[in-house]
Write an enzyme that holds these catalytic residues in place. Structure first.
Site: not given
Ligand code: HXC
Length: 527
Positions: A182-183, A417-418
């Site tokens: 993402g971002g 040019g290069a």
């Molecule tokens: C809160 C999160 C989290 C998040 C993971 N966790 N991502 N908690 N916010 N963004 C937590 C899970 O609940 C879990 O908690 C622990 O972290 C580990 O995650 P798992 O899913 O068990 O790990 P894994 O299977 O290895 O998968 C990793 C992952 C997945 C692929 C990163 O967690 C995932 O898809 N997370 C969400 C990604 C996402 O959509 N993020 C937002 C993106 S948008 P527990 O308690 O079970 O250990 C963004 C915008 C930024 O970031 C913009 C900036 C301008």
């Protein structure tokens, strides 16, 4: 008696408090707990603290903000507080030089970025800028902390703002050691260099699921945004490594090539080696036939200090080679056309790659050494429609704007040019040398003869023979360095084996070069 009692009680209380602090420190070091640490290890990843131990000199790390906790109360987060809030921040040294660091802890809520997590990163960024030392970020995060919503997004923006403001002030390095999606990708993208770990790290703006929904493409995370994809296809990452240990070793080595900030020079290592016998073979690297390729890296390695070349973007846009090296112990940036890839032409990717590297070197006082063997810009609709005009201009602008010492060595072709773009004297290079094999002209002899002797060739009894004759005539006139030398467009024609001494003397002569750009807010590079 009473006095004695009070003293005794205070001492006891003091001891309890000291123990309390020690307990709190230990608790914070556990991160998200043993089970999550084991999961991290099972994936071949180290924890945030283990990584810092390998990155920094032994015992040099000082943590800042160890007890910071998030302030969120939604979705039960008030009951899920871990000191440090998923990122370890502070400062330490690498080979004795000060470095600021943050290391995201995936075991704490997936290393997700909360308001306070972001504030901790911003704090070390501010310290790095104030104190003029590099910032290294170890990224391993699920992105914005979903439970916190917009404050987390604002936290990212706070970091992006600082990345941008710090650009060109201190070197910023991002190491991607897990998810970065993402971002969140934009902080590393704003920094100077990205390192990625193969198989365990990935970067993308939208992941495989969104890709499938929107474009119906089926792609794995690794293929979409793994280390290999970004090293070869997008050029987003500059370096890759096979695991956490190797990547951190590479970062430690890398920082020895760069200065602490834009007001300093790169450190001069006390010792360097140069095996002068290399120069006996440098003249044999070019093939007799000027249409045949050779590996320009062999030439580079004959000229620089032994074992000092660190190629950047090794697998991307291979028709241009860029990297750091040392001359008599001092860092230089090398930019070289590479005849073994696309004959060394400049295309869109090579122009962007070269331009960005030149700008880093110029921002951080690293002299530039250019090896030129370029037949021109790559023709074709693909190149034109993808903006070779704008992209070529990036490289041209970067060289023309650079005020660091700049030396060019033309080994063979310098066409069209290069020729101008590749650090020619007219765009500000300080010294330009050419080997006797150099060919400096508007274009290759064959094409030139076809255009300027068109009528004569057509009218000839044997047009093919006439064409060959005129080609030879043009080659005789221009396929050498002497027309350019006569005009002072190059400074000297040198033997290949003289290259090292000319480059050493040249950079020594330019040591106190002082040139500044006209006063302006900033230039407008063709982005
Ligand atoms: C809160 C999160 C989290 C998040 C993971 N966790 N991502 N908690 N916010 N963004 C937590 C899970 O609940 C879990 O908690 C622990 O972290 C580990 O995650 P798992 O899913 O068990 O790990 P894994 O299977 O290895 O998968 C990793 C992952 C997945 C692929 C990163 O967690 C995932 O898809 N997370 C969400 C990604 C996402 O959509 N993020 C937002 C993106 S948008 P527990 O308690 O079970 O250990 C963004 C915008 C930024 O970031 C913009 C900036 C301008």
């Amino acid at each position: 008696m009473k006095i004695y009692y009070l003293w005794h009680s205070d001492k006891r209380r003091g001891m309890d408090r000291n123990q309390d602090l020690k307990d709190k420190r230990e608790a914070s070091k556990l991160g998200g707990g043993q089970a999550r640490v084991e999961k991290q290890h099972a994936q071949g990843k180290l924890t945030a603290r283990e990584r810092l131990t390998l990155l920094l000199d032994e015992g040099s790390f000082h943590e800042v903000g160890q007890f910071v906790e998030h302030r969120a109360t939604s979705f039960g987060l008030e009951k899920n507080k871990i000191p440090g809030d998923g990122v370890v921040t502070g400062y330490g040294t690498i080979h004795g030089r000060l470095i600021y660091v943050f290391s995201q802890d995936f075991t704490v809520l997936g290393g997700s970025l909360s308001e306070t997590h972001a504030a901790k990163i911003c704090r070390v960024m501010d310290m790095a800028v104030k104190n003029g030392a590099p910032l290294i970020g170890l990224n391993d995060s699920g992105g914005a902390r979903i439970q916190e919503g917009v404050v987390s997004l604002a936290g990212y923006a706070d970091i992006f703002y600082r990345n941008t403001r710090a650009s060109g002030v201190i070197p910023q390095i991002s190491v991607i050691m897990g998810p970065c999606a993402g971002g969140a990708v934009y902080s590393p993208a704003l920094t100077d260099f990205i390192f990625m770990v193969e198989d365990t790290s990935y970067m993308f703006v939208t992941g495989p699921n969104v890709v499938k929904t929107v474009t119906h493409e089926e792609v794995t995370s690794e293929d979409l945004g793994g280390a290999k994809a970004h090293a070869e296809k997008s050029g987003v990452t500059h370096f890759t490594a096979s695991n956490d240990v190797e990547v951190l070793r590479k970062v430690r080595d890398f920082v020895t090539f760069i200065p602490q900030n834009a007001n300093e020079l790169a450190p001069e290592p006390s010792l360097y080696n140069f095996n002068a016998s290399k120069l006996k073979t440098i003249g044999t690297i070019l093939p007799d036939n000027n249409q045949l390729p050779y590996d320009i890296r062999k030439v580079v390695k004959c000229v620089i200090d032994d074992e000092s070349f660190r190629e950047v973007h090794e697998d991307y846009a291979k028709n241009i080679v860029v990297g750091f090296a040392r001359i008599e112990g001092r860092t230089i940036g090398v930019i070289a056309n590479q005849p073994i890839a696309l004959a060394g032409v400049l295309d869109n990717d090579a122009s962007r790659k070269g331009g960005r590297f030149v700008r880093f070197c110029d921002a951080f006082n690293i002299p530039l050494l250019v090896f030129e063997d370029v037949p021109g810009f790559l023709p074709g609709t693909d190149q034109e429609w993808n903006g070779i005009i704008t992209n070529g201009a990036k490289l041209l602008y970067a060289f023309a704007e650079a005020t660091v010492p700049r030396i060019t060595v033309i080994t063979r072709k310098a066409y069209g040019g290069a020729f101008d773009v590749m650090n020619s004297k007219s765009i500000g290079a300080d010294l330009n040398f050419a080997w006797p094999t150099a060919e400096i002209a508007v274009m290759g002899a064959k094409g030139a003869a076809e255009i300027i002797f068109k009528r004569e060739i057509k009218a000839a009894e044997d047009p093919q023979a006439k064409w060959l004759e005129k080609e030879a005539e043009y080659a005789e006139m221009f396929a050498n360095p002497y027309r350019a030398a006569e005009r002072g467009i190059i400074d000297d024609v040198i033997l290949p084996e003289e290259t090292r001494e000319k480059v050493v003397a040249g950079f020594k002569m330019l040591e106190n070069k002082a040139e500044s750009l006209p006063k302006k807010k900033h230039g407008n590079i063709p982005l």
